[in-house]
Every structure is written in structure tokens, then in C-alpha cells.
Enzyme design. Structure first.
Site, PDB file in Angstrom:
ATOM      1  N   GLY A 251      -4.495  -0.275   2.669  1.00  0.00           N
ATOM      2  CA  GLY A 251      -3.471  -0.883   1.835  1.00  0.00           C
ATOM      3  C   GLY A 251      -2.893   0.093   0.828  1.00  0.00           C
ATOM      4  O   GLY A 251      -2.013  -0.268   0.050  1.00  0.00           O
ATOM      5  N   ASP A 252      -3.419   1.324   0.802  1.00  0.00           N
ATOM      6  CA  ASP A 252      -2.868   2.331  -0.112  1.00  0.00           C
ATOM      7  C   ASP A 252      -2.902   3.668   0.625  1.00  0.00           C
ATOM      8  O   ASP A 252      -3.052   3.694   1.843  1.00  0.00           O
ATOM      9  CB  ASP A 252      -3.653   2.318  -1.437  1.00  0.00           C
ATOM     10  CG  ASP A 252      -2.781   2.730  -2.621  1.00  0.00           C
ATOM     11  OD1 ASP A 252      -2.007   3.681  -2.464  1.00  0.00           O
ATOM     12  OD2 ASP A 252      -2.875   2.112  -3.697  1.00  0.00           O
ATOM     13  N   ASP A 253      -2.750   4.787  -0.108  1.00  0.00           N
ATOM     14  CA  ASP A 253      -2.643   6.079   0.554  1.00  0.00           C
ATOM     15  C   ASP A 253      -3.872   6.379   1.426  1.00  0.00           C
ATOM     16  O   ASP A 253      -5.001   6.140   1.009  1.00  0.00           O
ATOM     17  CB  ASP A 253      -2.495   7.181  -0.500  1.00  0.00           C
ATOM     18  CG  ASP A 253      -1.318   6.918  -1.439  1.00  0.00           C
ATOM     19  OD1 ASP A 253      -0.245   6.510  -0.954  1.00  0.00           O
ATOM     20  OD2 ASP A 253      -1.464   7.115  -2.665  1.00  0.00           O
TER      21      ASP A 253
END
Ligand code: NAG
Ligand code: NAG
Ligand code: NAG
Ligand code: NAG
Ligand code: NAG
Ligand code: NAG
Ligand code: NAG
Ligand code: NAG
Ligand code: NAG
Length: 464
Positions: A251-253
Site C-alpha cells: 500500500g506504500d513504496d
């Protein structure tokens, strides 16, 4: 129970019937072997310390007493703790030096959702506050500080952070302390994290900070693409990191290289240097395959990425910074990327808003220079590039060569949106912006030819 090296408890030896050939029996009877930076003289099983693998009993004390017990062998050949097949519920526990945590194939470590199992820690000095709440933070599920020679590996065993509890509290703004990470190693040297599946971290997954000589290999990292701040691997104020053959859905980098936040990171002054990333595969619809920042106040220098792949990811390599960060991002090299379904191929953001507090120095301008991207191909792209430098503090020395971008049906009119940047492009389609048309006599972007010291790390073949 120490020195179990050849004991039957650790040896899988099934005689399934008379029809099985000697060859198969020989293979099934052999001890598990695994590659590691160091092998260990002593071995123990988690169950020797009273652990119960039913997925319900808390094993925090078992993990901690096992590791405390095995720490006595640090100066006598080191020790390995084997986590056998089963579901091992646990809260946070601390590692020790000259130590290996080995998860067998069907071993599943389940993170407790009981907050009392997560002792508080002080905030990181280079951040000045926690990311979710200004006070302290919960210690990570697997935590180590001031260590030498630590291996966390296995035959693709699993660590499940059961993050849904934490994501809900974060979304409802109910956290008094910053969420725990799955694995955090601080102030340490010689670290290996490999051959594991990591699921559903409460926040970031793997966080080496103030550390050196880190090898991360063969991790499968999975979190829902809408889970908050579930970055995959975050080398932070650390030197010599090698990340290879990881597959990350998050959900992020997928990878975020960092070095502290505004005035706290400037004061702490510890850069992240000499990172090599190879054969990363990433899916992150709302974030980057590799982010540099946004916390980069201690500086980020010499990051190399080769043969990287992203699918359905917002951007490839993204630089995130802001006025007040100070520090630098320089000598960044990418060689060989295959991208499919991206919003932006190239993205640099000089106006990334987040600050720890209003005490940042508005004169602390980041230096962004020497950013080299070569041999990229991309399909189904909305924008080729959005490059927002800082007014009065342009991003310089941007080099982009041998890039073929195929646009999507939803492609935007302005493909290259560039402000406050300068550099050079060669053999790039679609046609780049005028700010990247500096004249030069070179025909493609540089990539270092020297070998990083972390590439000289030798693996031994160890056995249980
Ligand atoms: C760990 O992964 C590497 C490849 O990254 C592989 O060569 C090695 O055999 C694996 N080891 C185990 C014990 O699964
Ligand atoms: C811990 O180590 C000691 C040796 O110092 C050993 O006698 C003891 O049995 C170990 N504890 C457990 C629970 O195995
Ligand atoms: C784990 O390490 C932290 C930081 O050094 C410390 O505060 C905590 O007491 C340790 N926990 C245990 C169980 O030793
Ligand atoms: C850990 O190392 C850091 C940096 O060298 C040092 O400041 C700190 O005091 C050490 N902590 C412990 C518990 O030894
Ligand atoms: C490890 O397990 C994950 C999840 O089951 C799987 O997707 C991955 O392919 C496995 N990796 C290896 C090297 O077997
Ligand atoms: C956390 O903060 C809430 C208010 O946001 C408060 O009701 C609660 O008691 C606090 N919990 C702890 C453990 O401090
Ligand atoms: C192109 O990307 C969009 C999202 O930006 C996605 O919905 C679509 O399925 C992709 N098409 C192909 C052919 O990959
Ligand atoms: C181009 O970037 C600037 C910021 O630098 C932004 O304000 C503008 O909306 C962008 N233009 C388009 C057409 O996307
Ligand atoms: C490019 O120019 C620099 C000086 O500006 C020179 O040192 C270098 O040799 C030149 N390279 C080539 C390939 O001509």
C-alpha cells in the site's frame, strides 16, 4: 539441548514405503542447508523454551527467553534458533549478536494484536517524533539494536504482522504511539534478512536504521494495496545495503530510501549511502517502486538499481523532498527497468508537504543532483514525467537516456511537465521537455563500473 546439530528433531526423515528409492530417502534425510553470512555452532528449537504453536498461546516469553539464553554463545560460535512448523503467536522480541533466527517451511509467526505485548520505545532521534503520534513508538515485532552479525532467514517461512488491527486504529486516529514495524534493526552491523514471506505489517516491513552491511534477499512482501504506510524495505541512515530478488505488493513504496526528517535529520546527520537494488518486482498502485525520501535530511547518495520491474504502480523512481529538509539526494543510477501501467514514469516532487513540526528551517534547501536513468521501457503510461524542482533551488544533473514510453488511451496532453530542473536526455520518446535539453558530448547516462563493497559479501552454506 544445545548442539542439536544432528539430532532427529531437526531432521526430516520420512520413510513413506518400500517403493521409495534410496535416492529419495537420502534427500529427505539430509539436514536443511541454507546460505548465510555466518553459520552457527549452537542450535535450539523454539519449543525447547515452552512455545506452543497453536496460533492462540502467546509465545513472547518463549522467544525472548530462547534468545536471551542463546546470547551466551555470542562469543562461542554463535547460535541459531529454529522456528518449526506451526502457528507461533508473539509480541515484540529482541534479537542478539552472532545469532540466526531460522523459520522452517511451514513456520508461521503471527504478530499479537494485544498492545501490552508491544513495549514502547523512544522516538528515533533523526525523526524527532513518531510518524503516527508525537510521543514514543511501539517496538517492532522483531527488534534489534547495537548488534553485530544477525541473520533472519528460513525456508520461506512466514511472518504475518496481522496489521488490520493497527490500520483501523491509524485510520480512526486512535494511536497514542506510532505503529510498530515488522522488523527493525538499529545501530547494527552485518545483517542478513532472506528467504521469508512477510505479510500485513502494521506499518513499514523491514527497517534497517543507523546500520551497515545489510543483505536483503528473496523476500516476498505482501500487504493489501490500500493498507496505510506498508512500505516494503526502508534503508534509513545506513551504509552498504544490497537488496536482491524481492517481490513486493504493498500500500506504500516498495522500497523507500530515507535518512531523517527536517531539523532532526539535519542535526543527526547520518546519510544513507551505497545501496544496490537488483531484480526488484513491485506492485504498488498508489506509490513508487523506489522512493528517495521524503525524509532525506541526512542525505542520500549512491543508490543503484538494476533490472527492476513494476506493474500497476504509480511511479518508478520518485524523489520526494521539501523546503526545510536540507540534506541531499545525489548520484542516483538506474539501469534497466520494465514498467507496465504507470501513472508517472519519472516523478520528482520538491513540494512534499509533510513536516514533523513547525520548527523546520525554511532556509534548509535540499540539493538534488546527478540523477541518472538509463534503459527503461514502459507501457500503458498516463504521464511520462512530472518533475517539480524547487524555485530558487533547481534539481540539476538529471540524465535520461534510452527510454521508450508507450502511452495509455487516457494519456494526458502535457507529457513532460518540468519546472526548476535541468539536465540532458538522449534517445527518449515521447519528446522530453526543453529544460532537459542541455548540450553534452555523451551518448547515454552514466552507470558506475566499480563494485560496491557489499557485493563482496560471501555466503556460507550452513545447516540446521
Ligand atoms: C534462498 O534463496 C536463494 C535465492 O535468493 C536460493 O539460492 C536459496 O537456495 C534459498 N535458500 C533456501 C534455504 O530456501
Ligand atoms: C539455557 O542455557 C543453559 C546453559 O547455560 C541451559 O542449561 C538451559 O537448559 C537453557 N534453558 C533452556 C530453557 O533450555
Ligand atoms: C528490547 O530492547 C529495548 C531497547 O534496547 C529495551 O528497551 C527493552 O527492554 C528490550 N526488551 C527486552 C525484553 O529485553
Ligand atoms: C547503541 O549505539 C549507539 C550508537 O553507537 C549509542 O549511542 C548507544 O548508546 C548504544 N546503546 C546501547 C544500549 O549500547
Ligand atoms: C514463498 O512463499 C510465497 C507465498 O506462499 C510464494 O509466493 C513464493 O513464491 C515463495 N518463494 C519461493 C522462493 O518459494
Ligand atoms: C490513548 O489515547 C486515548 C485518547 O485518544 C485515551 O483515551 C487512552 O486512554 C490512551 N491510551 C493509553 C494507553 O494511553
Ligand atoms: C492500463 O492502466 C490502467 C490503469 O491506469 C488499467 O486500468 C488498465 O487495465 C491497463 N491496461 C492494460 C492493457 O494493462
Ligand atoms: C504541471 O506542474 C505544475 C506544478 O509544477 C502544476 O501546477 C500543473 O498543474 C501541471 N500541469 C499539468 C497540465 O498537469
Ligand atoms: C566530453 O567532454 C569532456 C570535457 O568537457 C571530455 O573530458 C571528454 O573526454 C569528452 N568525451 C567524449 C566522449 O568526447
Amino acid at each position: 539441548m544445545m548442539k542439536l546439530k544432528h539430532s532427529s528433531t531437526l531432521t526430516t526423515c520420512y520413510v513413506i514405503g518400500l517403493m521409495i528409492s534410496l535416492l529419495v530417502i537420502a534427500a529427505e534425510c539430509s539436514n536443511t542447508q541454507y546460505p548465510a553470512i555466518n553459520c552457527r555452532k549452537h542450535t535450539a528449537l523454539l519449543t525447547d523454551f515452552g512455545a506452543v504453536g497453536d496460533g492462540k498461546t502467546s509465545n513472547t516469553k518463549a522467544f525472548q527467553s530462547a534468545i536471551t539464553n542463546l546470547s551466551q554463545y555470542a562469543s562461542d560460535g554463535g547460535a541459531q534458533l529454529v522456528v518449526p512448523p506451526g502457528k507461533w503467536l508473539t509480541g515484540s522480541f529482541n534479537l542478539t549478536s552472532h545469532f540466526t533466527l531460522f523459520l522452517q517451511k511451514d513456520a508461521l509467526i503471527l504478530a499479537s494484536q494485544d498492545e501490552s505485548e508491544w513495549p514502547p520505545l523512544a522516538v528515533l532521534p533523526s525523526y524527532g517524533r513518531g510518524r503516527d503520534a508525537p510521543a514514543g513508538r511501539f517496538s517492532s515485532l522483531i527488534f534489534g539494536t547495537n548488534l553485530t552479525d544477525v541473520v533472519i532467514t528460513g525456508a520461506n517461512g512466514t511472518i504475518d504482522g496481522q496489521g488490520s488491527y493497527w490500520w483501523a486504529k491509524f485510520k480512526q486516529n486512535q494511536l497514542n504511539l506510532t505503529r510498530p514495524y515488522l522488523i527493525e534493526i538499529m545501530h547494527s552491523d552485518q545483517i542478513q534478512i532472506s528467504n521469508l514471506t512477510l505479510l500485513n505489517s502494521p506499518s513499514w516491513f523491514v527497517h534497517p536504521i543507523y546500520s551497515s552491511n545489510i543483505v536483503i534477499q528473496g523476500l516476498t512482501i505482501i500487504a493489501p494495496v490500500d493498507s496505510p504506510n506498508t512500505d516494503g524495505i526502508n534503508p534509513d541512515s545506513s551504509t552498504n545495503t544490497r537488496i536482491e530478488d524481492c517481490y513486493i505488493v504493498s500500500g506504500d513504496d516498495c522500497v523507500a530510501v530515507k535518512s531523517g526528517w527536517d531539523q532532526y535529520g539535519i542535526k543527526y546527520g547520518k546519510p544513507t549511502e551505497h545501496v544496490i537494488i537488483r531484480r526488484l518486482r513491485c506492485i504498488s498502485p498508489d506509490s513508487a517502486m523506489i522512493a528517495l525520501g521524503s525524509e532525506m535530511s541526512g542525505g542520500i547518495r549512491d543508490v543503484r538499481a538494476e533490472d527492476i520491474t513494476a506493474i500497476n504502480t504509480q511511479s518508478a523512481v520518485r524523489i520526494k523532498t521539501a523546503v526545510g529538509r536540507g540534506g541531499y539526494v545525489k548520484d542516483i543510477f538506474v539501469k534497466g527497468a520494465k514498467l507496465q501501467s504507470m501513472k508517472y514514469v519519472f516523478w520528482m516532487t520538491g513540494g512534499y508537504g509533510s513536516h514533523p513540526d513547525p520548527g523546520f528551517d525554511p532556509k534548509a534547501l535540499p540539493e538534488i543532483s546527478g540523477i541518472n536513468y538509463g534503459h527503461l521501457s514502459a507501457e500503458n503510461v498516463t504521464y511520462s514525467a512530472r518533475l517539480d524542482g524547487i524555485s530558487g533551488d533547481p534539481f540539476t544533473g538529471i540524465c535520461i537516456s534510452d527510454v521508450d514510453i508507450k502511452l495509455s488511451e487516457e494519456k494526458k496532453q502535457l507529457q513532460w511537465n518540468c519546472t526548476d530542473v535541468s539536465g540532458f536526455t538522449k534517445n527518449v520518446t515521447p519528446q522530453p521537455c526543453d529544460l532537459l535539453q542541455l548540450k553534452t558530448n555523451i551518448s547515454h547516462c552514466p552507470y558506475p563500473t566499480d563494485k560496491l563493497p557489499i557485493d563482496n559479501i560471501q555466503f556460507n552454506t550452513c545447516s540446521l
